[in-house]
Design an enzyme around this catalytic site. Structure first.
Site, PDB file in Angstrom:
ATOM      1  CD  GLU A  32      -2.990  -8.545  18.523  1.00 35.91           C
ATOM      2  OE1 GLU A  32      -2.890  -9.027  19.657  1.00 35.91           O
ATOM      3  OE2 GLU A  32      -3.928  -7.794  18.192  1.00 35.91           O
TER       4      GLU A  32
ATOM      5  CE  LYS B 136      -3.387 -12.677  11.930  1.00 34.92           C
ATOM      6  NZ  LYS B 136      -3.783 -11.295  12.141  1.00 34.92           N
TER       7      LYS B 136
ATOM      8  CB  CYS C 263      -0.103  -9.868   7.758  1.00 35.23           C
ATOM      9  SG  CYS C 263       0.753  -9.463   9.272  1.00 35.23           S
TER      10      CYS C 263
HETATM   11  N1  LIG Z   1       2.900  -6.979  11.940  1.00 34.64           N
HETATM   12  C1  LIG Z   1       1.622  -7.132  12.166  1.00 34.64           C
HETATM   13  O1  LIG Z   1       0.823  -6.217  12.003  1.00 34.64           O
HETATM   14  C2  LIG Z   1       1.083  -8.451  12.645  1.00 34.64           C
HETATM   15  C3  LIG Z   1      -0.238  -8.509  13.110  1.00 34.64           C
HETATM   16  C4  LIG Z   1      -0.727  -9.736  13.561  1.00 34.64           C
HETATM   17  C5  LIG Z   1       0.084 -10.853  13.568  1.00 34.64           C
HETATM   18  N2  LIG Z   1       1.363 -10.777  13.134  1.00 34.64           N
HETATM   19  C6  LIG Z   1       2.212 -11.970  13.253  1.00 34.64           C
HETATM   20  O2  LIG Z   1       3.010 -11.808  14.425  1.00 34.64           O
HETATM   21  C7  LIG Z   1       4.300 -12.401  14.245  1.00 34.64           C
HETATM   22  C8  LIG Z   1       5.375 -11.365  14.495  1.00 34.64           C
HETATM   23  O3  LIG Z   1       5.249 -10.346  13.545  1.00 34.64           O
HETATM   24  P1  LIG Z   1       6.034  -8.969  13.680  1.00 34.64           P
HETATM   25  O4  LIG Z   1       5.509  -8.085  12.627  1.00 34.64           O
HETATM   26  O5  LIG Z   1       6.002  -8.527  15.101  1.00 34.64           O
HETATM   27  O6  LIG Z   1       7.522  -9.439  13.326  1.00 34.64           O
HETATM   28  P2  LIG Z   1       8.874  -8.655  13.579  1.00 34.64           P
HETATM   29  O7  LIG Z   1       9.846  -9.178  12.590  1.00 34.64           O
HETATM   30  O8  LIG Z   1       8.607  -7.200  13.682  1.00 34.64           O
HETATM   31  O9  LIG Z   1       9.319  -9.126  15.045  1.00 34.64           O
HETATM   32  C9  LIG Z   1       9.742 -10.412  15.365  1.00 34.64           C
HETATM   33  C10 LIG Z   1      10.887 -10.300  16.362  1.00 34.64           C
HETATM   34  O10 LIG Z   1      11.190 -11.614  16.842  1.00 34.64           O
HETATM   35  C11 LIG Z   1      12.589 -11.664  17.108  1.00 34.64           C
HETATM   36  N3  LIG Z   1      13.034 -13.056  17.207  1.00 34.64           N
HETATM   37  C12 LIG Z   1      13.088 -13.999  16.217  1.00 34.64           C
HETATM   38  N4  LIG Z   1      13.534 -15.169  16.721  1.00 34.64           N
HETATM   39  C13 LIG Z   1      13.775 -14.974  18.036  1.00 34.64           C
HETATM   40  C14 LIG Z   1      14.238 -15.804  19.092  1.00 34.64           C
HETATM   41  N5  LIG Z   1      14.541 -17.088  18.876  1.00 34.64           N
HETATM   42  N6  LIG Z   1      14.393 -15.263  20.314  1.00 34.64           N
HETATM   43  C15 LIG Z   1      14.090 -13.956  20.541  1.00 34.64           C
HETATM   44  N7  LIG Z   1      13.634 -13.128  19.594  1.00 34.64           N
HETATM   45  C16 LIG Z   1      13.475 -13.626  18.352  1.00 34.64           C
HETATM   46  C17 LIG Z   1      13.198 -10.906  15.955  1.00 34.64           C
HETATM   47  O11 LIG Z   1      14.504 -10.464  16.274  1.00 34.64           O
HETATM   48  C18 LIG Z   1      12.198  -9.754  15.777  1.00 34.64           C
HETATM   49  O12 LIG Z   1      12.583  -8.599  16.484  1.00 34.64           O
HETATM   50  C19 LIG Z   1       4.278 -12.979  12.836  1.00 34.64           C
HETATM   51  O13 LIG Z   1       3.908 -14.324  12.912  1.00 34.64           O
HETATM   52  C20 LIG Z   1       3.202 -12.169  12.132  1.00 34.64           C
HETATM   53  O14 LIG Z   1       2.609 -12.885  11.080  1.00 34.64           O
HETATM   54  C21 LIG Z   1       1.878  -9.593  12.688  1.00 34.64           C
HETATM   55  O1  LIG Z   2      -9.632  -0.976   1.639  1.00 35.17           O
HETATM   56  C1  LIG Z   2      -8.414  -1.220   1.740  1.00 35.17           C
HETATM   57  C2  LIG Z   2      -7.829  -1.666   2.945  1.00 35.17           C
HETATM   58  C3  LIG Z   2      -6.470  -1.941   2.956  1.00 35.17           C
HETATM   59  N1  LIG Z   2      -5.719  -1.768   1.840  1.00 35.17           N
HETATM   60  C4  LIG Z   2      -4.278  -2.087   1.875  1.00 35.17           C
HETATM   61  O2  LIG Z   2      -4.118  -3.364   2.442  1.00 35.17           O
HETATM   62  C5  LIG Z   2      -2.887  -3.451   3.150  1.00 35.17           C
HETATM   63  C6  LIG Z   2      -3.093  -3.979   4.548  1.00 35.17           C
HETATM   64  O3  LIG Z   2      -3.769  -3.006   5.321  1.00 35.17           O
HETATM   65  P1  LIG Z   2      -4.286  -3.292   6.801  1.00 35.17           P
HETATM   66  O4  LIG Z   2      -5.010  -4.569   6.817  1.00 35.17           O
HETATM   67  O5  LIG Z   2      -5.016  -2.102   7.265  1.00 35.17           O
HETATM   68  O6  LIG Z   2      -2.910  -3.368   7.626  1.00 35.17           O
HETATM   69  P2  LIG Z   2      -2.086  -4.595   8.269  1.00 35.17           P
HETATM   70  O7  LIG Z   2      -1.267  -4.014   9.348  1.00 35.17           O
HETATM   71  O8  LIG Z   2      -1.421  -5.369   7.195  1.00 35.17           O
HETATM   72  O9  LIG Z   2      -3.197  -5.499   8.977  1.00 35.17           O
HETATM   73  C7  LIG Z   2      -3.646  -6.750   8.460  1.00 35.17           C
HETATM   74  O10 LIG Z   2      -2.742  -7.762   8.765  1.00 35.17           O
HETATM   75  C8  LIG Z   2      -2.498  -7.917  10.185  1.00 35.17           C
HETATM   76  C9  LIG Z   2      -1.410  -8.947  10.317  1.00 35.17           C
HETATM   77  O11 LIG Z   2      -1.871 -10.246  10.269  1.00 35.17           O
HETATM   78  C10 LIG Z   2      -3.801  -8.297  10.861  1.00 35.17           C
HETATM   79  O12 LIG Z   2      -3.567  -8.460  12.252  1.00 35.17           O
HETATM   80  C11 LIG Z   2      -4.839  -7.218  10.612  1.00 35.17           C
HETATM   81  O13 LIG Z   2      -6.074  -7.595  11.208  1.00 35.17           O
HETATM   82  C12 LIG Z   2      -5.004  -7.029   9.107  1.00 35.17           C
HETATM   83  O14 LIG Z   2      -5.898  -5.953   8.846  1.00 35.17           O
HETATM   84  C13 LIG Z   2      -2.289  -2.038   3.101  1.00 35.17           C
HETATM   85  O15 LIG Z   2      -1.330  -1.966   2.081  1.00 35.17           O
HETATM   86  C14 LIG Z   2      -3.482  -1.161   2.776  1.00 35.17           C
HETATM   87  O16 LIG Z   2      -3.106   0.011   2.112  1.00 35.17           O
HETATM   88  C15 LIG Z   2      -6.299  -1.334   0.662  1.00 35.17           C
HETATM   89  O17 LIG Z   2      -5.614  -1.188  -0.345  1.00 35.17           O
HETATM   90  N2  LIG Z   2      -7.632  -1.060   0.649  1.00 35.17           N
END
Ligand SMILES: NC(=O)c1ccc[n+]([C@@H]2O[C@H](COP(=O)([O-])OP(=O)(O)OC[C@H]3O[C@@H](n4cnc5c(N)ncnc54)[C@H](O)[C@@H]3O)[C@@H](O)[C@H]2O)c1
Ligand SMILES: O=c1ccn([C@@H]2O[C@H](COP(=O)(O)OP(=O)(O)O[C@H]3O[C@H](CO)[C@@H](O)[C@H](O)[C@H]3O)[C@@H](O)[C@H]2O)c(=O)[nH]1
Length: 463
Positions: free
Chosen positions: A161, A221, A277
């Site tokens: 994602e 990723k 992340c």
């Molecule tokens: N947060 C982001 O912006 C983002 C974006 C892209 C990818 N990711 C990736 O996606 C994954 C999830 O991230 P997130 O931010 O959603 O995490 P999160 O901690 O918000 O959510 C994860 C959820 O999974 C649940 N969980 C854990 N083990 C479980 C199980 N065995 N059965 C059922 N539920 C269970 C937890 O209770 C929790 O609510 C990570 O690998 C992260 O690196 C995060």
């Molecule tokens: O020019 C910039 C851009 C971002 N940030 C900082 O960088 C961090 C991450 O920002 P951003 O990437 O916008 O948010 P995330 O939700 O952490 O998203 C990143 O991490 C996710 C989890 O993997 C990915 O899915 C996204 O594509 C990737 O952008 C934050 O603290 C921002 O304030 C800066 O300081 N300067």
């Protein structure tokens, strides 16, 4: 064709991602499950503004699909067994123990999911890695599923994602690309891949749906996050050079960003990147490189983290030195605690580390953030374990009103770029502060001219 989807993990990714799939695919029943009962209850709250993830526009998407073809539940086994396609979207934090402590991704939640799927499934499943995982995790997943299962067939896909928090709904509605890794060399592998492509094709143009082999997808990723974070660390490193040379980092960023080979995004100097992340994924990349003996590769990427730690630290140290080398007993007001605007997520937020340094210098830190709850601020600082929870409670205060947070302060530090900070009554804030009244703008957010004309001593990053 996919009729029923189950997503394990109702967090910042599972919740919004599945809400949008359900919204765009009314013919598919989507059930999001989690072991965290409180979280599921919040997703089911009748008042849709109380859902546990704050994202602009998400409440409307949930309101549209919930109860129609989108369901949130704690009945994990039932949802797994019912589904043709299972997304694993659980957390994969940095390991805090054992081999790889502080670097490797902790895959215990992933493995638990795999074992649960294997135990429960009574029909063939497509298992989709939605969590961010080390390259080659799919082979471990396949091993577990094939060796502990009930003889049913599992096809594994990688579908990382790329949404960013704060713009999740927008990113999900119009992604730059959707990446799906699978094994096209077998008939079942190709069919699984097509099944997931067809889900996204409900709303994503086909040319934006990219298919690769599983390993490229998993590694892409980690690479995307490493390269994005590298841009932030690059510009942050130059912000320090700007400060001693009278160059202005915003002007430098603009000048280089207009080069179409460089591009203008992710060149905003800041107090340091945060979020769940970037750091975790780069540390994981470094660990993977080291585990293959690729030390130069590992060192290269580790520098992105070292630079980020330096940026957070020097912001805090500058506050201390500017306030006449002591902040002991001084009230310092933080505007913002989230790691970026438009989210209630605070994981790895720069604010936590800046606060920790100031608290160690005996400052009184007051915090205002429009979306972060009080308990979260305390829990973030307590988690670092630098001092007792009692000491943190004594010296850190969370306010619901920004003017109260700033009243009687020696200095204000802007840690998050929330839009509302720009339109505050800065004269009123100034009048209530001790003089000289300092503002340390870690986001280059505020109007320097206006603040200086009011009387503030204004400092920012990279100028
Ligand atoms: N947060 C982001 O912006 C983002 C974006 C892209 C990818 N990711 C990736 O996606 C994954 C999830 O991230 P997130 O931010 O959603 O995490 P999160 O901690 O918000 O959510 C994860 C959820 O999974 C649940 N969980 C854990 N083990 C479980 C199980 N065995 N059965 C059922 N539920 C269970 C937890 O209770 C929790 O609510 C990570 O690998 C992260 O690196 C995060
Ligand atoms: O020019 C910039 C851009 C971002 N940030 C900082 O960088 C961090 C991450 O920002 P951003 O990437 O916008 O948010 P995330 O939700 O952490 O998203 C990143 O991490 C996710 C989890 O993997 C990915 O899915 C996204 O594509 C990737 O952008 C934050 O603290 C921002 O304030 C800066 O300081 N300067």
């Amino acid at each position: 064709m996919v009729n029923k989807i189950c997503c394990i993990g109702a967090g910042y990714v599972g919740g919004p991602t599945m809400a949008v799939i359900a919204q765009k695919c009314p013919d598919i029943k989507v059930t999001v499950v989690d072991i965290n009962e409180q979280r599921i209850a919040a997703w089911n709250d009748e008042d849709v503004t109380k859902i546990p993830v704050y994202e602009p526009g998400l409440d409307a998407v949930v309101a549209e699909a919930r109860g129609r073809n989108l369901f949130f539940s704690t009945e994990v086994d039932k949802a797994i067994d019912e589904a043709d396609m299972i997304f694993i979207s659980v957390n994969t934090p940095t390991k805090t123990y054992g081999v790889g402590k502080g670097m490797a991704a902790d895959l215990k939640y992933i493995e638990l999911c795999a074992r649960q799927i294997a135990r429960v499934a009574t029909s063939d499943k497509i298992v989709v890695e939605k969590s961010t995982l080390p390259v080659r995790t799919a082979s471990a997943l396949k091993d577990i599923l094939d060796n502990t299962g009930n003889g049913v067939k599992f096809d594994i896909l990688s579908n990382p994602e790329f949404l960013a928090e704060g713009t999740a709904v927008e990113d999900l509605h119009s992604p730059d690309r959707v990446l799906i890794g699978g094994d096209e060399s077998t008939e079942e592998g190709a069919a699984a891949l097509k099944a997931l492509v067809d889900v996204y094709a409900h709303w994503v143009p086909r040319e934006c749906i990219l298919t690769t082999n599983v390993w490229s997808s998993e590694l892409s990723k980690l690479t995307a996050n490493a390269v994005l974070a590298q841009r932030v660390s690059s510009i942050n490193s130059l912000s320090e050079l700007c400060e001693v040379t009278e160059a202005d980092v915003n002007e430098v960023a603009r000048a280089i960003g207009m080069d179409s080979r460089i591009g203008s995004k992710f060149l905003k100097a800041s107090v340091g990147f945060g979020g769940s992340c970037f750091q975790k994924d780069i540390l994981n990349l470094v660990y993977i490189a080291k585990s293959y003996g690729l030390n130069e590769v590992a060192d290269y990427w580790e520098q992105v983290i070292i630079m980020n730690d330096h940026q957070k630290g020097r912001f805090a140290r500058n506050i201390i030195s500017t306030l006449y080398n002591t902040v002991s007993g001084k009230k310092i007001a933080f505007l913002g605690w989230a790691f970026k605007k438009d989210t209630n997520d605070t994981r790895e937020s720069a604010a936590i580390y800046v606060a920790d340094i100031l608290l160690s210098e005996q400052a009184k830190v007051s915090v205002y953030d429009p979306k972060v709850e009080e308990y979260q601020v305390y829990s973030d600082v307590d988690y670092l374990g630098t001092r007792s929870s009692e000491e943190n409670t004594e010296n850190l205060t969370v306010f619901n009103d920004p003017y109260e947070a700033c009243k009687g302060a020696h200095a204000i530090a802007v840690l998050t770029e929330w839009d509302e900070f720009k339109s505050y009554d800065w004269q009123k804030i100034y009048d209530g502060m001790l003089k000289p009244a300092f503002v340390f703008d870690g986001r280059r957010l505020l109007d320097e001219k206006q603040l200086k004309s009011i009387g503030f001593q204004y400092q920012t990053i990279g100028r």
